[in-house]
Design a protein around this motif. Structure first.
Motif, short mmCIF file in Angstrom:
data_model
loop_
_atom_site.label_atom_id
_atom_site.label_comp_id
_atom_site.label_asym_id
_atom_site.label_seq_id
_atom_site.Cartn_x
_atom_site.Cartn_y
_atom_site.Cartn_z
N ARG A 38 0.91 -0.94 -0.13
CA ARG A 38 0.37 -0.27 -0.19
C ARG A 38 1.22 1.10 -0.22
O ARG A 38 1.88 1.16 0.53
CB ARG A 38 -0.97 -0.08 1.09
CG ARG A 38 -2.14 -1.38 1.25
CD ARG A 38 -3.04 -0.91 0.28
NE ARG A 38 -4.08 -2.01 1.04
CZ ARG A 38 -3.92 -2.82 0.51
NH1 ARG A 38 -3.81 -2.53 -0.65
NH2 ARG A 38 -5.37 -3.51 0.26
N THR A 39 0.47 2.59 -0.65
CA THR A 39 1.15 3.55 -0.77
C THR A 39 0.33 4.57 0.15
O THR A 39 -0.84 5.15 -0.34
CB THR A 39 1.57 3.58 -2.30
OG1 THR A 39 2.02 2.99 -3.07
CG2 THR A 39 2.34 5.50 -1.64
N PRO A 40 0.60 5.44 1.54
CA PRO A 40 -0.29 5.94 1.78
C PRO A 40 -0.37 7.20 0.63
O PRO A 40 0.61 8.12 0.32
CB PRO A 40 0.06 6.61 2.69
CG PRO A 40 1.76 5.79 3.06
CD PRO A 40 1.72 5.08 1.54
N ASN A 41 -1.68 7.94 1.15
CA ASN A 41 -1.69 9.93 0.43
C ASN A 41 -1.23 10.57 0.74
O ASN A 41 -1.21 11.81 1.18
CB ASN A 41 -3.24 9.39 -0.11
CG ASN A 41 -3.82 8.20 -0.94
OD1 ASN A 41 -3.25 8.24 -1.90
ND2 ASN A 41 -5.31 7.97 -0.57
N ILE A 42 -1.19 10.43 2.46
CA ILE A 42 -0.93 11.39 3.14
C ILE A 42 0.93 10.87 4.59
O ILE A 42 -0.15 9.56 5.00
CB ILE A 42 -2.05 12.39 4.49
CG1 ILE A 42 -2.57 11.01 5.49
CG2 ILE A 42 -2.81 12.87 3.27
CD1 ILE A 42 -3.60 11.86 6.59
N ARG A 43 0.69 11.81 4.40
CA ARG A 43 1.91 10.81 6.34
C ARG A 43 1.58 12.39 7.40
O ARG A 43 1.62 12.86 7.27
CB ARG A 43 3.35 10.86 5.56
CG ARG A 43 4.05 11.81 5.00
CD ARG A 43 5.75 11.54 5.32
NE ARG A 43 5.52 12.76 5.04
CZ ARG A 43 7.78 13.34 5.36
NH1 ARG A 43 8.11 12.07 4.83
NH2 ARG A 43 7.73 14.53 5.54
N LEU A 103 9.62 6.54 4.12
CA LEU A 103 8.78 7.42 3.00
C LEU A 103 9.55 8.39 2.49
O LEU A 103 8.76 8.43 0.87
CB LEU A 103 7.75 8.22 4.05
CG LEU A 103 6.54 7.43 5.32
CD1 LEU A 103 6.30 8.41 5.48
CD2 LEU A 103 6.36 6.62 4.55
N LEU A 120 8.81 6.94 -1.56
CA LEU A 120 7.32 6.54 -2.11
C LEU A 120 6.76 7.76 -3.64
O LEU A 120 6.55 8.54 -3.44
CB LEU A 120 6.29 6.74 -1.47
CG LEU A 120 6.61 6.10 0.15
CD1 LEU A 120 5.62 6.50 1.19
CD2 LEU A 120 5.98 4.72 -0.60
N PRO A 130 3.19 11.61 -0.68
CA PRO A 130 2.20 11.21 0.16
C PRO A 130 2.65 12.63 0.49
O PRO A 130 3.47 13.51 0.91
CB PRO A 130 2.64 10.00 1.40
CG PRO A 130 3.92 9.73 1.31
CD PRO A 130 4.61 9.84 -0.23
N HIS A 131 0.93 13.43 1.11
CA HIS A 131 1.19 14.81 1.54
C HIS A 131 1.31 15.35 2.91
O HIS A 131 0.78 13.67 3.38
CB HIS A 131 -0.46 15.50 1.07
CG HIS A 131 -0.92 16.22 1.98
ND1 HIS A 131 -0.15 17.96 0.85
CD2 HIS A 131 -1.21 17.18 3.12
CE1 HIS A 131 -0.27 19.40 1.75
NE2 HIS A 131 -1.43 18.70 2.61
N ALA A 132 2.45 15.60 3.50
CA ALA A 132 2.94 15.65 4.74
C ALA A 132 2.01 16.65 5.08
O ALA A 132 1.82 17.60 5.13
CB ALA A 132 4.36 15.93 5.20
#
Length: 69
Positions: free
Chosen positions: A11-16, A41, A44, A48-50
């Motif tokens: 899975r790849t997160p959209n946010i972190r 991260l 990736l 992802p938006h941090a």
């Protein structure tokens, strides 16, 4: 520490959520880029938006950022 099974779906997160031990007024955070969290991260795709999470008490005048080579 719990570890996912090797056959778990990737899975790849959209946010972190980035935990901040300290944060300067100009947007740098203490430990930025050097730890396990950031390295895990960093590559990736898509990135992802941090979102930085810190307490108001952790604000610092400066952290004297340096460039890692």
């Amino acid at each position: 520490m719990p570890v996912l099974p090797t056959d778990a779906p990737k899975r790849t997160p959209n946010i972190r959520l980035a935990p901040c031990a300290g944060r300067s007024a100009d947007g740098y955070r203490l430990g930025q880029g050097g730890g396990y969290f950031d390295r895990a991260l960093a590559n990736l795709t898509p990135a992802p938006h941090a979102i930085g999470i810190w307490l108001l008490q952790s604000r610092m005048a400066t952290i004297h950022p340096s460039r890692m080579t």
